[in-house]
Design a protein around this motif. Structure first.
Motif, PDB file in Angstrom:
ATOM      1  N   ASN A  63     -24.653 -29.544  30.104  1.00 21.06           N
ATOM      2  CA  ASN A  63     -25.095 -28.582  29.096  1.00 21.06           C
ATOM      3  C   ASN A  63     -24.157 -28.519  27.897  1.00 21.06           C
ATOM      4  OD1 ASN A  63     -27.628 -27.032  30.126  1.00 21.06           O
ATOM      5  ND2 ASN A  63     -26.333 -27.362  31.914  1.00 21.06           N
ATOM      6  N   ALA A  64     -22.901 -28.880  28.083  1.00 20.06           N
ATOM      7  CA  ALA A  64     -21.997 -28.981  26.932  1.00 20.06           C
ATOM      8  C   ALA A  64     -22.460 -30.085  25.997  1.00 20.06           C
ATOM      9  CB  ALA A  64     -20.576 -29.257  27.403  1.00 20.06           C
ATOM     10  N   ARG A  65     -22.955 -31.163  26.558  1.00 24.41           N
ATOM     11  CA  ARG A  65     -23.481 -32.253  25.726  1.00 24.41           C
ATOM     12  C   ARG A  65     -24.712 -31.783  24.932  1.00 24.41           C
ATOM     13  NH1 ARG A  65     -21.761 -36.001  30.347  1.00 24.41           N
ATOM     14  NH2 ARG A  65     -20.254 -37.400  29.346  1.00 24.41           N
ATOM     15  N   ARG A 167     -13.465 -41.586  32.168  1.00 20.61           N
ATOM     16  CA  ARG A 167     -14.727 -40.946  31.799  1.00 20.61           C
ATOM     17  C   ARG A 167     -14.515 -39.484  31.420  1.00 20.61           C
ATOM     18  NH1 ARG A 167     -19.620 -43.344  35.640  1.00 20.61           N
ATOM     19  NH2 ARG A 167     -19.081 -45.554  35.345  1.00 20.61           N
ATOM     20  N   LEU A 168     -13.577 -38.818  32.082  1.00 21.76           N
ATOM     21  CA  LEU A 168     -13.276 -37.435  31.712  1.00 21.76           C
ATOM     22  C   LEU A 168     -12.698 -37.394  30.300  1.00 21.76           C
ATOM     23  CD1 LEU A 168     -13.035 -34.419  32.455  1.00 21.76           C
ATOM     24  CD2 LEU A 168     -10.759 -34.942  33.378  1.00 21.76           C
ATOM     25  N   GLU A 169     -11.789 -38.297  30.000  1.00 23.80           N
ATOM     26  CA  GLU A 169     -11.219 -38.350  28.649  1.00 23.80           C
ATOM     27  C   GLU A 169     -12.303 -38.626  27.611  1.00 23.80           C
ATOM     28  OE1 GLU A 169      -6.677 -39.906  29.028  1.00 23.80           O
ATOM     29  OE2 GLU A 169      -8.241 -41.364  29.540  1.00 23.80           O
ATOM     30  N   ARG A 170     -13.223 -39.517  27.923  1.00 26.67           N
ATOM     31  CA  ARG A 170     -14.304 -39.822  26.976  1.00 26.67           C
ATOM     32  C   ARG A 170     -15.190 -38.604  26.758  1.00 26.67           C
ATOM     33  NH1 ARG A 170     -14.525 -44.904  29.786  1.00 26.67           N
ATOM     34  NH2 ARG A 170     -16.528 -44.435  30.775  1.00 26.67           N
ATOM     35  N   PHE A 171     -15.410 -37.831  27.823  1.00 21.73           N
ATOM     36  CA  PHE A 171     -16.199 -36.607  27.678  1.00 21.73           C
ATOM     37  C   PHE A 171     -15.490 -35.629  26.743  1.00 21.73           C
ATOM     38  CE2 PHE A 171     -16.758 -32.188  29.149  1.00 21.73           C
ATOM     39  CZ  PHE A 171     -18.088 -32.006  28.811  1.00 21.73           C
ATOM     40  N   TYR A 172     -14.190 -35.445  26.931  1.00 21.76           N
ATOM     41  CA  TYR A 172     -13.443 -34.555  26.044  1.00 21.76           C
ATOM     42  C   TYR A 172     -13.563 -35.020  24.588  1.00 21.76           C
ATOM     43  CZ  TYR A 172     -11.043 -32.340  30.052  1.00 21.76           C
ATOM     44  OH  TYR A 172     -10.742 -31.649  31.196  1.00 21.76           O
ATOM     45  N   ARG A 173     -13.396 -36.318  24.375  1.00 19.31           N
ATOM     46  CA  ARG A 173     -13.478 -36.835  23.002  1.00 19.31           C
ATOM     47  C   ARG A 173     -14.884 -36.660  22.432  1.00 19.31           C
ATOM     48  NH1 ARG A 173      -9.780 -40.812  25.093  1.00 19.31           N
ATOM     49  NH2 ARG A 173     -11.453 -42.295  25.562  1.00 19.31           N
ATOM     50  N   GLU A 174     -15.885 -36.780  23.296  1.00 17.99           N
ATOM     51  CA  GLU A 174     -17.275 -36.580  22.863  1.00 17.99           C
ATOM     52  C   GLU A 174     -17.464 -35.184  22.280  1.00 17.99           C
ATOM     53  OE1 GLU A 174     -21.628 -36.671  25.081  1.00 17.99           O
ATOM     54  OE2 GLU A 174     -19.948 -37.756  25.972  1.00 17.99           O
ATOM     55  N   LEU A 175     -16.752 -34.197  22.843  1.00 11.97           N
ATOM     56  CA  LEU A 175     -16.841 -32.825  22.362  1.00 11.97           C
ATOM     57  C   LEU A 175     -15.907 -32.554  21.185  1.00 11.97           C
ATOM     58  CD1 LEU A 175     -17.091 -30.637  25.608  1.00 11.97           C
ATOM     59  CD2 LEU A 175     -18.917 -31.733  24.291  1.00 11.97           C
ATOM     60  N   GLY A 176     -15.157 -33.563  20.768  1.00 14.15           N
ATOM     61  CA  GLY A 176     -14.226 -33.389  19.662  1.00 14.15           C
ATOM     62  C   GLY A 176     -12.876 -32.851  20.069  1.00 14.15           C
ATOM     63  N   LEU A 177     -12.593 -32.862  21.371  1.00 15.08           N
ATOM     64  CA  LEU A 177     -11.304 -32.384  21.867  1.00 15.08           C
ATOM     65  C   LEU A 177     -10.256 -33.484  21.776  1.00 15.08           C
ATOM     66  CD1 LEU A 177     -12.619 -30.485  25.018  1.00 15.08           C
ATOM     67  CD2 LEU A 177     -11.389 -29.409  23.117  1.00 15.08           C
ATOM     68  N   PRO A 178      -8.982 -33.116  21.633  1.00  9.10           N
ATOM     69  CA  PRO A 178      -7.913 -34.120  21.626  1.00  9.10           C
ATOM     70  C   PRO A 178      -7.649 -34.608  23.048  1.00  9.10           C
ATOM     71  CG  PRO A 178      -6.966 -31.927  21.557  1.00  9.10           C
ATOM     72  CD  PRO A 178      -8.469 -31.745  21.473  1.00  9.10           C
ATOM     73  N   THR A 179      -7.104 -35.796  23.175  1.00  7.05           N
ATOM     74  CA  THR A 179      -6.695 -36.300  24.488  1.00  7.05           C
ATOM     75  C   THR A 179      -5.274 -36.868  24.459  1.00  7.05           C
ATOM     76  OG1 THR A 179      -7.735 -38.443  24.022  1.00  7.05           O
ATOM     77  CG2 THR A 179      -9.040 -36.822  25.238  1.00  7.05           C
ATOM     78  N   THR A 180      -4.579 -36.708  23.335  1.00  2.00           N
ATOM     79  CA  THR A 180      -3.200 -37.188  23.235  1.00  2.00           C
ATOM     80  C   THR A 180      -2.323 -36.125  22.576  1.00  2.00           C
ATOM     81  OG1 THR A 180      -3.439 -38.185  21.026  1.00  2.00           O
ATOM     82  CG2 THR A 180      -4.042 -39.556  22.931  1.00  2.00           C
ATOM     83  N   MET A 181      -1.036 -36.190  22.881  1.00  4.62           N
ATOM     84  CA  MET A 181      -0.075 -35.271  22.282  1.00  4.62           C
ATOM     85  C   MET A 181      -0.017 -35.449  20.772  1.00  4.62           C
ATOM     86  SD  MET A 181       1.373 -33.280  24.554  1.00  4.62           S
ATOM     87  CE  MET A 181       1.714 -33.157  26.319  1.00  4.62           C
ATOM     88  N   GLU A 182      -0.174 -36.696  20.319  1.00  2.00           N
ATOM     89  CA  GLU A 182      -0.120 -36.971  18.883  1.00  2.00           C
ATOM     90  C   GLU A 182      -1.194 -36.192  18.130  1.00  2.00           C
ATOM     91  OE1 GLU A 182       1.547 -40.722  20.843  1.00  2.00           O
ATOM     92  OE2 GLU A 182       0.037 -39.204  21.257  1.00  2.00           O
TER      93      GLU A 182
END
Length: 230
Positions: A63-65, A167-182
Motif C-alpha cells: 500500500n505504500a507503493r 530488495r528492502l533497500e530498493r523499496f526504501y529508494r522507491e519511496l524516496g528514502l535515503p539508504t546511505t550515510m552520505e
C-alpha cells in the motif's frame, strides 16, 4: 509512555491526505522498523506472530507503493493506518524477546544531525541486517523469502539473505528514502561519538545480537556507500 496511549481512538484515513510524500515514506519506514524490532528475535516457536509480522510488512509495502503514486488513495491509507496500529500495539511482540537495536542506533543520527527518524532507520536497518545476519541466518532467510519474495536454493542462504536486504533497500529508494550515510550528510568522523552515545545509557544495544560500541560503529560504517557496494 503508556500514559500517552489513547484509551479509545478513531483512525480516519482521510486525515492522512494532508501528509507530504516525505512523511508518508518516513512513517512507513518507522512502522516497518517497529515490526522488525519484534520479528528478528532469538525466541523460538513463534509461528503465529511470525506470520502476523510478515503479513503486516507485506501489507505496508504493497500500500505504500500505491500511495507513492496517489497520496489521496483512501483504501491504501486505511490499510496503512490499520497496519500502523498493529505494528506498535505490541500484538506482534507477544511472547517474543524484542530487539530495538536499530532504534537505539538511529536516535543518535537524529540527535546529532536532526534527520527524520524514518529516514535514519532506512539507512541503519539494512546496515544492521548485513552485520548481524551471518550469525542468524534462519530468521533472515525466512524474512527474505516470506516478506521480500526471494527465490533460490536454501543451500545458499547467504545469497538469499543478500537479495532480501537488497530488495528492502530498493523499496526504501522507491519511496524516496535515503539508504546511505552520505545522503544524510553524516560525517564518518562522528561515528565514534554516536556509537558511544548509543550505548551510554543502558550498555550494549539489541537482543538478537548484543552490540557494543565497536559493533555500533561498524554498523554505521556499513551504512556508507563505499562499503555498502564494495
Amino acid at each position: 509512555s503508556p500514559k500517552l496511549r489513547p484509551v479509545f481512538s478513531i483512525i480516519n484515513p482521510e486525515l492522512f491526505f494532508t501528509l507530504p510524500r516525505r512523511q508518508m515514506a518516513n512513517g512507513v519506514s518507522d512502522m516497518m522498523s517497529h515490526i522488525f524490532e519484534r520479528y528478528f528475535t532469538r525466541t523460538l516457536h513463534t509461528d503465529l506472530s511470525d506470520s502476523l509480522c510478515e503479513a503486516t510488512l507485506r501489507t505496508i509495502m504493497k500500500n505504500a507503493r500505491i500511495l507513492n503514486g496517489d497520496l489521496n488513495d483512501y483504501n491504501a491509507w486505511a490499510e496503512i493506518a490499520f497496519s500502523g496500529n498493529i505494528a506498535h500495539n505490541n500484538l506482534l511482540g507477544v511472547g517474543r524477546e524484542q530487539d530495538w537495536g536499530c532504534h537505539a542506533m538511529e536516535h543518535e543520527l537524529s540527535a546529532l544531525y536532526h534527520v527524520d527518524h524514518g529516514a535514519g532507520l532506512a539507512v541503519v536497518t539494512p546496515a544492521w541486517m548485513k552485520y548481524v545476519s551471518p550469525k542468524h541466518q534462519e530468521i533472515f532467510v525466512q524474512f527474505a523469502v516470506n516478506v521480500m519474495g526471494v527465490e533460490g536454493s536454501f543451500r545458499e542462504p547467504e545469497a538469499i539473505i543478500r537479495e532480501g536486504i537488497s530488495r528492502l533497500e530498493r523499496f526504501y529508494r522507491e519511496l524516496g528514502l535515503p539508504t546511505t550515510m552520505e545522503e544524510l550528510d553524516i560525517l564518518p568522523g562522528d561515528f565514534p561519538l554516536m556509537a558511544e552515545q548509543a550505548v551510554s545509557v543502558r550498555g550494549p544495544v539489541g537482543s538478537l545480537e548484543k552490540l557494543d560500541v565497536r559493533d555500533v560503529e561498524a554498523i554505521y560504517r556499513l551504512g556508507c556507500s563505499n562499503i555498502q557496494h564494495a
